[in-house]
Enzyme design. Sequence first.
Site, PDB file in Angstrom:
ATOM      1  N   ARG A   1      32.265  37.138  60.088  1.00  0.00           N
ATOM      2  CA  ARG A   1      33.489  38.016  59.553  1.00  0.00           C
ATOM      3  C   ARG A   1      33.668  39.084  60.718  1.00  0.00           C
ATOM      4  NH1 ARG A   1      32.391  37.702  53.704  1.00  0.00           N
ATOM      5  NH2 ARG A   1      34.041  38.805  52.548  1.00  0.00           N
TER       6      ARG A   1
ATOM      7  N   ARG B   1      38.942  37.738  37.646  1.00  0.00           N
ATOM      8  CA  ARG B   1      37.595  37.342  37.778  1.00  0.00           C
ATOM      9  C   ARG B   1      36.790  38.456  37.501  1.00  0.00           C
ATOM     10  NH1 ARG B   1      34.967  35.264  43.141  1.00  0.00           N
ATOM     11  NH2 ARG B   1      35.230  37.439  43.961  1.00  0.00           N
TER      12      ARG B   1
ATOM     13  N   ARG C   1      38.825  45.626  50.622  1.00  0.00           N
ATOM     14  CA  ARG C   1      38.246  44.365  51.291  1.00  0.00           C
ATOM     15  C   ARG C   1      39.155  43.369  51.694  1.00  0.00           C
ATOM     16  NH1 ARG C   1      36.366  41.980  45.311  1.00  0.00           N
ATOM     17  NH2 ARG C   1      35.766  40.084  46.722  1.00  0.00           N
TER      18      ARG C   1
HETATM   19  P1  AP5 Z   1      31.855  37.606  49.593  1.00  0.00           P
HETATM   20  O1  AP5 Z   1      30.914  37.297  48.412  1.00  0.00           O
HETATM   21  O2  AP5 Z   1      31.828  36.700  51.034  1.00  0.00           O
HETATM   22  O3  AP5 Z   1      33.156  37.756  49.080  1.00  0.00           O
HETATM   23  P2  AP5 Z   1      34.603  37.643  49.618  1.00  0.00           P
HETATM   24  O4  AP5 Z   1      35.122  37.261  51.075  1.00  0.00           O
HETATM   25  O5  AP5 Z   1      35.315  38.861  49.325  1.00  0.00           O
HETATM   26  O6  AP5 Z   1      35.247  36.473  48.582  1.00  0.00           O
HETATM   27  P3  AP5 Z   1      34.987  36.169  47.191  1.00  0.00           P
HETATM   28  O7  AP5 Z   1      33.760  35.548  46.825  1.00  0.00           O
HETATM   29  O8  AP5 Z   1      35.644  37.399  46.357  1.00  0.00           O
HETATM   30  O9  AP5 Z   1      36.247  35.028  47.424  1.00  0.00           O
HETATM   31  P4  AP5 Z   1      36.284  33.705  47.676  1.00  0.00           P
HETATM   32  O10 AP5 Z   1      37.269  33.451  48.781  1.00  0.00           O
HETATM   33  O11 AP5 Z   1      34.903  32.820  47.745  1.00  0.00           O
HETATM   34  O12 AP5 Z   1      37.203  33.005  46.487  1.00  0.00           O
HETATM   35  P5  AP5 Z   1      36.554  32.412  45.152  1.00  0.00           P
HETATM   36  O13 AP5 Z   1      36.489  30.821  45.319  1.00  0.00           O
HETATM   37  O14 AP5 Z   1      35.239  33.169  44.652  1.00  0.00           O
HETATM   38  O15 AP5 Z   1      31.632  39.023  50.139  1.00  0.00           O
HETATM   39  C1  AP5 Z   1      31.331  40.071  49.339  1.00  0.00           C
HETATM   40  C2  AP5 Z   1      30.584  41.447  50.128  1.00  0.00           C
HETATM   41  O16 AP5 Z   1      29.912  41.106  50.902  1.00  0.00           O
HETATM   42  C3  AP5 Z   1      31.794  42.034  51.128  1.00  0.00           C
HETATM   43  O17 AP5 Z   1      32.857  42.704  50.792  1.00  0.00           O
HETATM   44  C4  AP5 Z   1      30.928  42.475  52.149  1.00  0.00           C
HETATM   45  O18 AP5 Z   1      30.526  43.815  51.722  1.00  0.00           O
HETATM   46  C5  AP5 Z   1      29.618  41.632  52.142  1.00  0.00           C
HETATM   47  N1  AP5 Z   1      29.425  40.656  52.979  1.00  0.00           N
HETATM   48  C6  AP5 Z   1      29.633  39.301  52.688  1.00  0.00           C
HETATM   49  N2  AP5 Z   1      29.514  38.703  53.844  1.00  0.00           N
HETATM   50  C7  AP5 Z   1      29.477  39.511  55.014  1.00  0.00           C
HETATM   51  C8  AP5 Z   1      29.506  39.375  56.231  1.00  0.00           C
HETATM   52  N3  AP5 Z   1      29.679  38.319  57.089  1.00  0.00           N
HETATM   53  N4  AP5 Z   1      29.443  40.438  57.220  1.00  0.00           N
HETATM   54  C9  AP5 Z   1      29.546  41.779  56.798  1.00  0.00           C
HETATM   55  N5  AP5 Z   1      29.575  41.911  55.190  1.00  0.00           N
HETATM   56  C10 AP5 Z   1      29.501  40.996  54.526  1.00  0.00           C
HETATM   57  O19 AP5 Z   1      37.734  32.612  44.071  1.00  0.00           O
HETATM   58  C11 AP5 Z   1      38.082  33.918  43.668  1.00  0.00           C
HETATM   59  C12 AP5 Z   1      38.674  33.534  42.199  1.00  0.00           C
HETATM   60  O20 AP5 Z   1      40.051  32.618  42.375  1.00  0.00           O
HETATM   61  C13 AP5 Z   1      37.817  33.006  41.332  1.00  0.00           C
HETATM   62  O21 AP5 Z   1      37.924  33.544  40.012  1.00  0.00           O
HETATM   63  C14 AP5 Z   1      38.003  31.560  41.404  1.00  0.00           C
HETATM   64  O22 AP5 Z   1      38.104  30.719  39.968  1.00  0.00           O
HETATM   65  C15 AP5 Z   1      39.594  31.670  41.645  1.00  0.00           C
HETATM   66  N6  AP5 Z   1      40.358  30.702  42.290  1.00  0.00           N
HETATM   67  C16 AP5 Z   1      39.659  29.774  43.391  1.00  0.00           C
HETATM   68  N7  AP5 Z   1      40.586  29.002  43.818  1.00  0.00           N
HETATM   69  C17 AP5 Z   1      41.942  28.864  43.060  1.00  0.00           C
HETATM   70  C18 AP5 Z   1      43.027  28.332  43.138  1.00  0.00           C
HETATM   71  N8  AP5 Z   1      43.340  27.308  43.864  1.00  0.00           N
HETATM   72  N9  AP5 Z   1      44.160  28.721  42.132  1.00  0.00           N
HETATM   73  C19 AP5 Z   1      43.746  29.785  41.158  1.00  0.00           C
HETATM   74  N10 AP5 Z   1      42.726  30.620  41.204  1.00  0.00           N
HETATM   75  C20 AP5 Z   1      41.630  29.906  42.160  1.00  0.00           C
END
Ligand code: AP5
Length: 193
Positions: free
Chosen positions: A89, A128, A146
Amino acid sequence: MFNLILFGPPGSGKGTQSEKLIAKYGLKHLSTGDLLRSEIAAKTPLGLEAKNIMDKGQLVPDEVVIGMISSALDANPTAKGFLFDGFPRTGAQAQALDNLLELKEASINVMLALDVSEKELVKRLLKRGETSGRSDDTNEHVIRARITEYHNKTAIVAEYYRQFNKVVLIKGEGSVDDIFAALSKEIDERNKE
Ligand code: AP5
Protein backbone atom coordinates in the site's frame (compact mmCIF):
# COMPACT_ATOMS: atom_id res chain seq x y z
CA MET A 1 5.21 -19.86 -8.30
CA PHE A 2 2.46 -17.46 -9.42
CA ASN A 3 2.16 -14.28 -7.36
CA LEU A 4 -0.65 -11.83 -7.86
CA ILE A 5 -1.51 -8.46 -6.32
CA LEU A 6 -5.21 -7.64 -6.27
CA PHE A 7 -5.19 -3.87 -6.09
CA GLY A 8 -7.78 -1.13 -5.68
CA PRO A 9 -9.27 1.41 -3.29
CA PRO A 10 -11.24 0.48 -0.14
CA GLY A 11 -14.48 -1.19 -1.16
CA SER A 12 -13.39 -2.01 -4.70
CA GLY A 13 -14.04 -5.75 -4.19
CA LYS A 14 -10.57 -7.10 -3.35
CA GLY A 15 -11.78 -9.32 -0.51
CA THR A 16 -14.84 -10.55 -2.43
CA GLN A 17 -12.83 -11.49 -5.51
CA SER A 18 -9.91 -12.92 -3.48
CA GLU A 19 -12.20 -15.57 -1.96
CA LYS A 20 -13.20 -16.77 -5.43
CA LEU A 21 -9.70 -16.54 -6.92
CA ILE A 22 -7.99 -18.55 -4.18
CA ALA A 23 -10.65 -21.26 -4.55
CA LYS A 24 -10.06 -21.43 -8.31
CA TYR A 25 -6.28 -21.13 -8.44
CA GLY A 26 -5.16 -22.62 -5.10
CA LEU A 27 -3.16 -19.53 -4.15
CA LYS A 28 -2.46 -18.60 -0.52
CA HIS A 29 -4.49 -15.49 0.39
CA LEU A 30 -2.50 -12.83 2.27
CA SER A 31 -4.68 -9.91 3.35
CA THR A 32 -2.96 -7.43 5.68
CA GLY A 33 -6.40 -6.09 6.70
CA ASP A 34 -7.49 -9.59 7.79
CA LEU A 35 -4.17 -10.19 9.59
CA LEU A 36 -4.55 -6.89 11.45
CA ARG A 37 -8.19 -7.66 12.39
CA SER A 38 -7.03 -11.05 13.79
CA GLU A 39 -4.52 -9.18 15.99
CA ILE A 40 -7.32 -6.83 17.13
CA ALA A 41 -9.63 -9.76 17.93
CA ALA A 42 -6.84 -11.44 19.95
CA LYS A 43 -6.24 -8.10 21.76
CA THR A 44 -2.47 -8.27 21.19
CA PRO A 45 -0.39 -5.09 21.76
CA LEU A 46 0.05 -4.83 17.97
CA GLY A 47 -3.72 -5.18 17.50
CA LEU A 48 -4.53 -2.50 20.06
CA GLU A 49 -2.09 -0.07 18.45
CA ALA A 50 -3.37 -0.90 14.95
CA LYS A 51 -7.04 -0.43 15.94
CA ASN A 52 -6.49 3.23 16.87
CA ILE A 53 -4.95 3.89 13.47
CA MET A 54 -7.47 1.85 11.46
CA ASP A 55 -10.40 3.55 13.20
CA LYS A 56 -9.12 6.88 11.85
CA GLY A 57 -8.87 5.48 8.33
CA GLN A 58 -5.09 5.85 8.27
CA LEU A 59 -2.41 3.37 7.24
CA VAL A 60 -0.62 1.25 9.83
CA PRO A 61 3.21 1.81 9.81
CA ASP A 62 5.12 0.07 7.02
CA GLU A 63 7.38 -1.93 9.36
CA VAL A 64 4.34 -3.54 11.04
CA VAL A 65 2.70 -4.82 7.85
CA ILE A 66 6.01 -5.75 6.18
CA GLY A 67 6.86 -7.83 9.26
CA MET A 68 3.49 -9.59 9.07
CA ILE A 69 3.92 -10.39 5.37
CA SER A 70 7.50 -11.60 5.89
CA SER A 71 6.31 -14.02 8.61
CA ALA A 72 3.40 -15.22 6.45
CA LEU A 73 5.70 -15.92 3.50
CA ASP A 74 8.05 -17.91 5.73
CA ALA A 75 5.13 -19.81 7.25
CA ASN A 76 4.01 -21.07 3.81
CA PRO A 77 7.13 -22.51 2.16
CA THR A 78 5.21 -24.92 -0.07
CA ALA A 79 2.62 -22.45 -1.41
CA LYS A 80 2.21 -22.59 -5.18
CA GLY A 81 1.73 -18.84 -5.16
CA PHE A 82 0.32 -15.93 -3.16
CA LEU A 83 -2.57 -13.55 -3.68
CA PHE A 84 -1.73 -10.24 -1.98
CA ASP A 85 -4.87 -8.31 -0.97
CA GLY A 86 -4.47 -4.84 0.54
CA PHE A 87 -0.67 -5.08 0.35
CA PRO A 88 1.55 -3.38 -0.77
CA ARG A 89 0.00 0.00 0.00
CA THR A 90 3.06 2.28 -0.11
CA GLY A 91 6.20 2.49 -2.21
CA ALA A 92 8.24 1.18 0.72
CA GLN A 93 5.95 -1.86 1.03
CA ALA A 94 6.25 -2.58 -2.71
CA GLN A 95 10.04 -2.44 -2.54
CA ALA A 96 10.07 -4.66 0.56
CA LEU A 97 7.79 -7.20 -1.11
CA ASP A 98 10.04 -7.41 -4.16
CA ASN A 99 13.04 -7.99 -1.87
CA LEU A 100 11.24 -10.69 0.15
CA LEU A 101 10.14 -12.52 -3.00
CA GLU A 102 13.61 -12.26 -4.51
CA LEU A 103 14.97 -14.17 -1.50
CA LYS A 104 12.62 -16.97 -2.62
CA GLU A 105 13.70 -16.58 -6.26
CA ALA A 106 10.18 -15.36 -7.06
CA SER A 107 8.53 -12.13 -8.15
CA ILE A 108 5.12 -10.52 -8.74
CA ASN A 109 3.63 -11.87 -11.98
CA VAL A 110 0.80 -9.38 -12.31
CA MET A 111 -1.09 -6.61 -10.52
CA LEU A 112 -4.82 -6.65 -11.29
CA ALA A 113 -6.23 -3.23 -10.36
CA LEU A 114 -9.97 -2.85 -9.75
CA ASP A 115 -11.38 0.46 -10.99
CA VAL A 116 -14.49 1.70 -9.11
CA SER A 117 -15.90 5.23 -8.78
CA GLU A 118 -15.68 6.97 -5.41
CA LYS A 119 -19.46 7.31 -5.24
CA GLU A 120 -19.86 3.53 -5.58
CA LEU A 121 -17.07 2.84 -3.02
CA VAL A 122 -18.76 4.99 -0.37
CA LYS A 123 -22.15 3.45 -1.10
CA ARG A 124 -20.79 -0.12 -0.77
CA LEU A 125 -18.88 0.54 2.44
CA LEU A 126 -21.72 2.38 4.18
CA LYS A 127 -24.03 -0.51 3.27
CA ARG A 128 -21.56 -3.09 4.60
CA GLY A 129 -21.16 -0.99 7.77
CA GLU A 130 -24.82 -1.66 8.61
CA THR A 131 -23.99 -5.31 9.34
CA SER A 132 -20.22 -5.98 9.22
CA GLY A 133 -19.23 -4.82 12.68
CA ARG A 134 -16.19 -3.15 11.07
CA SER A 135 -15.80 0.13 12.93
CA ASP A 136 -14.04 1.74 9.95
CA ASP A 137 -17.17 1.21 7.78
CA THR A 138 -19.78 2.88 9.96
CA ASN A 139 -18.79 6.52 9.50
CA GLU A 140 -18.65 8.27 6.13
CA HIS A 141 -15.89 10.60 7.38
CA VAL A 142 -13.64 7.58 8.11
CA ILE A 143 -14.53 5.94 4.78
CA ARG A 144 -13.53 9.12 2.93
CA ALA A 145 -10.30 9.31 4.99
CA ARG A 146 -9.45 5.74 3.82
CA ILE A 147 -10.04 6.77 0.22
CA THR A 148 -7.87 9.87 0.69
CA GLU A 149 -5.04 7.70 2.13
CA TYR A 150 -5.40 5.52 -0.96
CA HIS A 151 -4.99 8.52 -3.31
CA ASN A 152 -2.14 10.07 -1.32
CA LYS A 153 -0.06 7.00 -0.48
CA THR A 154 -1.27 3.90 -2.29
CA ALA A 155 -2.14 4.87 -5.87
CA ILE A 156 1.60 5.34 -6.60
CA VAL A 157 2.14 1.62 -5.98
CA ALA A 158 0.49 0.98 -9.35
CA GLU A 159 3.06 3.34 -10.94
CA TYR A 160 5.83 1.24 -9.38
CA TYR A 161 4.59 -1.96 -11.06
CA ARG A 162 3.61 -0.16 -14.26
CA GLN A 163 7.29 0.51 -14.99
CA PHE A 164 7.71 -3.30 -15.18
CA ASN A 165 4.60 -3.63 -17.37
CA LYS A 166 2.79 -5.67 -14.74
CA VAL A 167 -0.45 -3.69 -14.25
CA VAL A 168 -3.82 -4.53 -15.77
CA LEU A 169 -6.82 -2.29 -15.03
CA ILE A 170 -10.11 -4.16 -14.57
CA LYS A 171 -13.56 -2.56 -14.43
CA GLY A 172 -14.67 -3.22 -10.84
CA GLU A 173 -18.34 -2.26 -11.26
CA GLY A 174 -20.96 -4.72 -12.44
CA SER A 175 -21.76 -8.22 -11.25
CA VAL A 176 -19.30 -10.09 -9.01
CA ASP A 177 -19.29 -12.98 -11.51
CA ASP A 178 -18.50 -10.78 -14.52
CA ILE A 179 -15.61 -9.13 -12.65
CA PHE A 180 -14.37 -12.58 -11.56
CA ALA A 181 -14.44 -13.74 -15.20
CA ALA A 182 -12.39 -10.70 -16.29
CA LEU A 183 -9.82 -11.31 -13.55
CA SER A 184 -9.62 -15.04 -14.35
CA LYS A 185 -9.02 -14.30 -18.03
CA GLU A 186 -5.98 -12.16 -17.20
CA ILE A 187 -4.61 -14.79 -14.81
CA ASP A 188 -5.12 -17.61 -17.31
CA GLU A 189 -3.18 -15.68 -19.95
CA ARG A 190 -0.20 -15.37 -17.63
CA ASN A 191 -0.36 -18.62 -15.66
CA LYS A 192 0.39 -21.15 -18.39
CA GLU A 193 2.88 -23.62 -16.96
P1 AP5 B 1 -8.37 -3.56 4.43
O1 AP5 B 1 -8.94 -4.61 5.28
O2 AP5 B 1 -7.34 -3.91 3.41
O3 AP5 B 1 -9.58 -2.82 3.81
P2 AP5 B 1 -9.75 -1.92 2.53
O4 AP5 B 1 -8.64 -1.80 1.57
O5 AP5 B 1 -10.26 -0.65 3.10
O6 AP5 B 1 -10.71 -2.76 1.73
P3 AP5 B 1 -12.10 -3.36 2.10
O7 AP5 B 1 -11.97 -4.68 2.76
O8 AP5 B 1 -12.93 -2.37 2.80
O9 AP5 B 1 -12.64 -3.47 0.63
P4 AP5 B 1 -12.31 -4.52 -0.52
O10 AP5 B 1 -11.66 -3.84 -1.67
O11 AP5 B 1 -11.66 -5.75 0.02
O12 AP5 B 1 -13.79 -4.79 -0.97
P5 AP5 B 1 -14.77 -5.95 -0.47
O13 AP5 B 1 -14.64 -7.14 -1.32
O14 AP5 B 1 -14.63 -6.11 1.00
O15 AP5 B 1 -7.71 -2.42 5.33
C1 AP5 B 1 -8.36 -1.90 6.47
C2 AP5 B 1 -7.37 -1.02 7.23
O16 AP5 B 1 -6.25 -1.81 7.68
C3 AP5 B 1 -6.73 0.11 6.42
O17 AP5 B 1 -7.54 1.26 6.39
C4 AP5 B 1 -5.41 0.32 7.18
O18 AP5 B 1 -5.62 1.07 8.36
C5 AP5 B 1 -5.03 -1.08 7.59
N1 AP5 B 1 -4.17 -1.75 6.60
C6 AP5 B 1 -4.47 -2.89 5.90
N2 AP5 B 1 -3.46 -3.21 5.07
C7 AP5 B 1 -2.49 -2.27 5.27
C8 AP5 B 1 -1.22 -2.05 4.67
N3 AP5 B 1 -0.72 -2.86 3.72
N4 AP5 B 1 -0.49 -0.99 5.10
C9 AP5 B 1 -0.97 -0.15 6.06
N5 AP5 B 1 -2.18 -0.29 6.65
C10 AP5 B 1 -2.93 -1.34 6.25
O19 AP5 B 1 -16.17 -5.29 -0.84
C11 AP5 B 1 -16.67 -4.16 -0.14
C12 AP5 B 1 -18.20 -4.25 -0.14
O20 AP5 B 1 -18.69 -4.16 -1.48
C13 AP5 B 1 -18.73 -5.58 0.42
O21 AP5 B 1 -19.88 -5.35 1.15
C14 AP5 B 1 -19.04 -6.41 -0.85
O22 AP5 B 1 -20.06 -7.33 -0.65
C15 AP5 B 1 -19.44 -5.32 -1.83
N6 AP5 B 1 -19.13 -5.66 -3.21
C16 AP5 B 1 -18.02 -6.32 -3.68
N7 AP5 B 1 -18.07 -6.44 -5.03
C17 AP5 B 1 -19.23 -5.83 -5.41
C18 AP5 B 1 -19.84 -5.63 -6.69
N8 AP5 B 1 -19.27 -6.05 -7.83
N9 AP5 B 1 -21.01 -4.96 -6.73
C19 AP5 B 1 -21.59 -4.51 -5.59
N10 AP5 B 1 -21.08 -4.69 -4.35
C20 AP5 B 1 -19.89 -5.33 -4.26
